[in-house]
Design an enzyme around this catalytic site. Sequence first.
Site, PDB file in Angstrom:
ATOM      1  N   ASP A   1       0.675  -1.393   0.163  1.00 11.07           N
ATOM      2  CA  ASP A   1      -0.183   0.038   0.026  1.00 11.07           C
ATOM      3  C   ASP A   1       0.477   1.377  -0.141  1.00 11.07           C
ATOM      4  O   ASP A   1       1.838   0.853   0.287  1.00 11.07           O
ATOM      5  CB  ASP A   1      -0.968   0.078   0.885  1.00 11.07           C
ATOM      6  N   TRP A   2       0.158   2.370   0.022  1.00 12.62           N
ATOM      7  CA  TRP A   2       1.770   3.624  -0.468  1.00 12.62           C
ATOM      8  C   TRP A   2       2.214   4.141   1.092  1.00 12.62           C
ATOM      9  O   TRP A   2       1.525   4.006   2.154  1.00 12.62           O
ATOM     10  CB  TRP A   2       0.268   4.740  -0.101  1.00 12.62           C
TER      11      TRP A   2
END
Length: 754
Positions: free
Chosen positions: A295-296
């Site tokens: 994820d980011w």
Amino acid sequence: MKKNLFVFIFLIAPFLLIAQQKSNETPTYKNKKASIQDRIDDLIKRMTIEEKAGQLNQLNGGTFTGPAANDTGQKAKMQMVRDGKVGSFLNVIGATETRAVQKIAIQESRLGIPILFAFDIIHGYKTIFPIPLAEACSWDIPQIEKNSSVAAKEAAAAGLHWTFAPMCDISNDPRWGRVMEGAGEDPFYGSVVAAARVKGLQGNLNDDAHILSTVKHYAAYGAVEAGREYNEVDISRVALWNKYLPPYKAAVDAGAATVMNSFNVFEGVPASGNKYLVTDVLLNKWKFKGFVVSDWSSFSEMINHGYAANGKDAAYKAISAGSMMDMESKVVIENLPQLVKEGKINVQQVDDAVKRILFYKFKLGLFDEPYKFSDEKREAATELSKENKAEARKAAAGSIVLLKNDNQVLPINSSAKKIALIGHYAKSKEDMFDFWIGYWTGKPAVDDAVTIYDGLKNKYGNAVEYSEGYNADATTSDALINTAVQSASTADVVLVNIGISGKMAGEDRALAYPEIPEAQIQLLKALQKTGKPIVALVSSGRPLVLTKIQPLVSSIVQCWILGTETGNAVADVLSGDYNPSAKTVMSFPYAIGQIPVYYNHFNTSRPLPTDKDGNWFSRYRDIPNAPLYPFGFGLSYTTYSYSNMQISNPIMERTDKLTVTVTVTNTGKIDGEEIAQLYIRDITASIIRPVKELKGFRKIKLKAGESKEISFVLSGKDLSFYDGTGQMHLEPGAFKVFVGGDSEHVLGKDFVVQ
Ligand code: GLC
């Protein structure tokens, strides 16, 4: 001399010729006739460790043409593309932008490896569909798949190859803003929906109308403590396997191309660096063949977690756990070559990850037609087409849950001369949407919204009289209330659009008070004094606590956040042009203090009896245990009855199947669709089992007065559960099976597995 000539002519020259010929030959990885595997094997041999790290590096993009082309940061990213250090961008959208970046990758990098362009298409690209939680309430699996395929088609025409969807997180906590992205609280239903969304997005990945999907957020992100965003998760392996993993597994089994690490920890280890989740379960047990994306910045955020000491340690722990592509944290591109050179990371592991990514670049045809998705003409022709908007309207109407309808106030009587429509949101285009329509890329889907006001005007014209009732910030005033009361007092129907802004649905939108704002309750109390029946249209990206408004209104229509065609869909339902059929896939809490409340709870040592009072039971002293509206609940403009439930064999051998039949009757005067649900209960087992578990459903059309006998078939697998090792068990003993129109109102039968 002669000897040298001889040697040259007969020994060296042929090799030079062959070498010359070879160097003129197309390398295998560029040979369209070669197999994907051969092309991958050839390419991987040609790559440096820096270029391999590049394939594991995904950067946030933005725009690169026009004025942005001179931006220092953007120029640096393009140089990294030329250096083969970027495998993918997210948030580069549109045929023009993607083509411009792809050209640099193809024409100006050493090996010309194409870029994968990704974007969050959570419920539509330009034509925005109902939020996934709302869409799931339709229980219309073919429509859910169709919605995703429309979204994929629009995105694929805009240069996109990949979306970070479906979100498969099970959650029963409406404080968490991201419940809007999932399919509710049930693992069985969440699994069916996850698979449908993968199929809709990917198809067979053999055309320019489908894109890679992502199973996220792996794993158990929906269990964040207290519903607080980016918070930690602390659950048992039994809960992980029985409640949270099934939808991820179903999506992987449906062929999802990628899986995304979640932000949370499991057993104290961040998902990005969690070997148990990524290597042991996903790669080894489930044999996942796609690739894992973080994820980011979740790789580097292992430092914040207190699990990695620095970027290099984070890269080491992520890759060692089996994670692969690094979204935006850059720790992989900055450290992997050195980690390999130091022998800390085995190059074979890197090659395996890179090959998985290259596979999808070949599968999508990007080596042979790198610009096939970046087609301005197709982009313009595909987006917001009449057909797409018609699908969105149908999906939205099918997502609306009728929670209350006393005295059949709805549908609106065709003789209605004046319809008072009250509420700021009803006219607010941006409140027809949530966070996930790509504001951050400037993608203006908002302009195309049909508001609730627009939809009612389309349907009823000048019969609609609008007043704001409350402000955008959910405050109100005497003036706003008085205007609304005046309008209502001479109306045949009073519609009040309440709830919370669509902008409060999505990531980083946790709410400690998921309820109707006080000012709106004040407005409803004033309107109630007119004596007119009030219809509450609730806009929210989560189940709100509706207990305070329930006694103030005759009807409650849960409209969720429905996207581009909101207004037309709401009008279709309110007018009866569409008889509402949706049923909620998340319980509506009676009170905030009751959260988390869900249907598939355990019995406890002292379950509260329904037939008597007394002390020392598992209960609250100030509210009931039951939610205001339970999982699977939703009304229609007609009514249904369930009768004549039968089971094929009250004694079931482990290898047998159990057939359950029941007759469903439309006992009203309007045709409709009923969602019949099947639940089981394993009464006694080696680990406690929920009081109900959904194991089947049917959405059936029934004409007024019509009856249909429907049947469900249960196998031993349907009756099984996981232990903490992920091993499935079917244990002999007493079971119950239930059928009904929601998780509370059911018929039941006992049976035994032996
Ligand atoms: C976000 C979200 C994830 C999304 C990603 C890219 O932080 O958690 O769901 O796909 O970043 O935008």
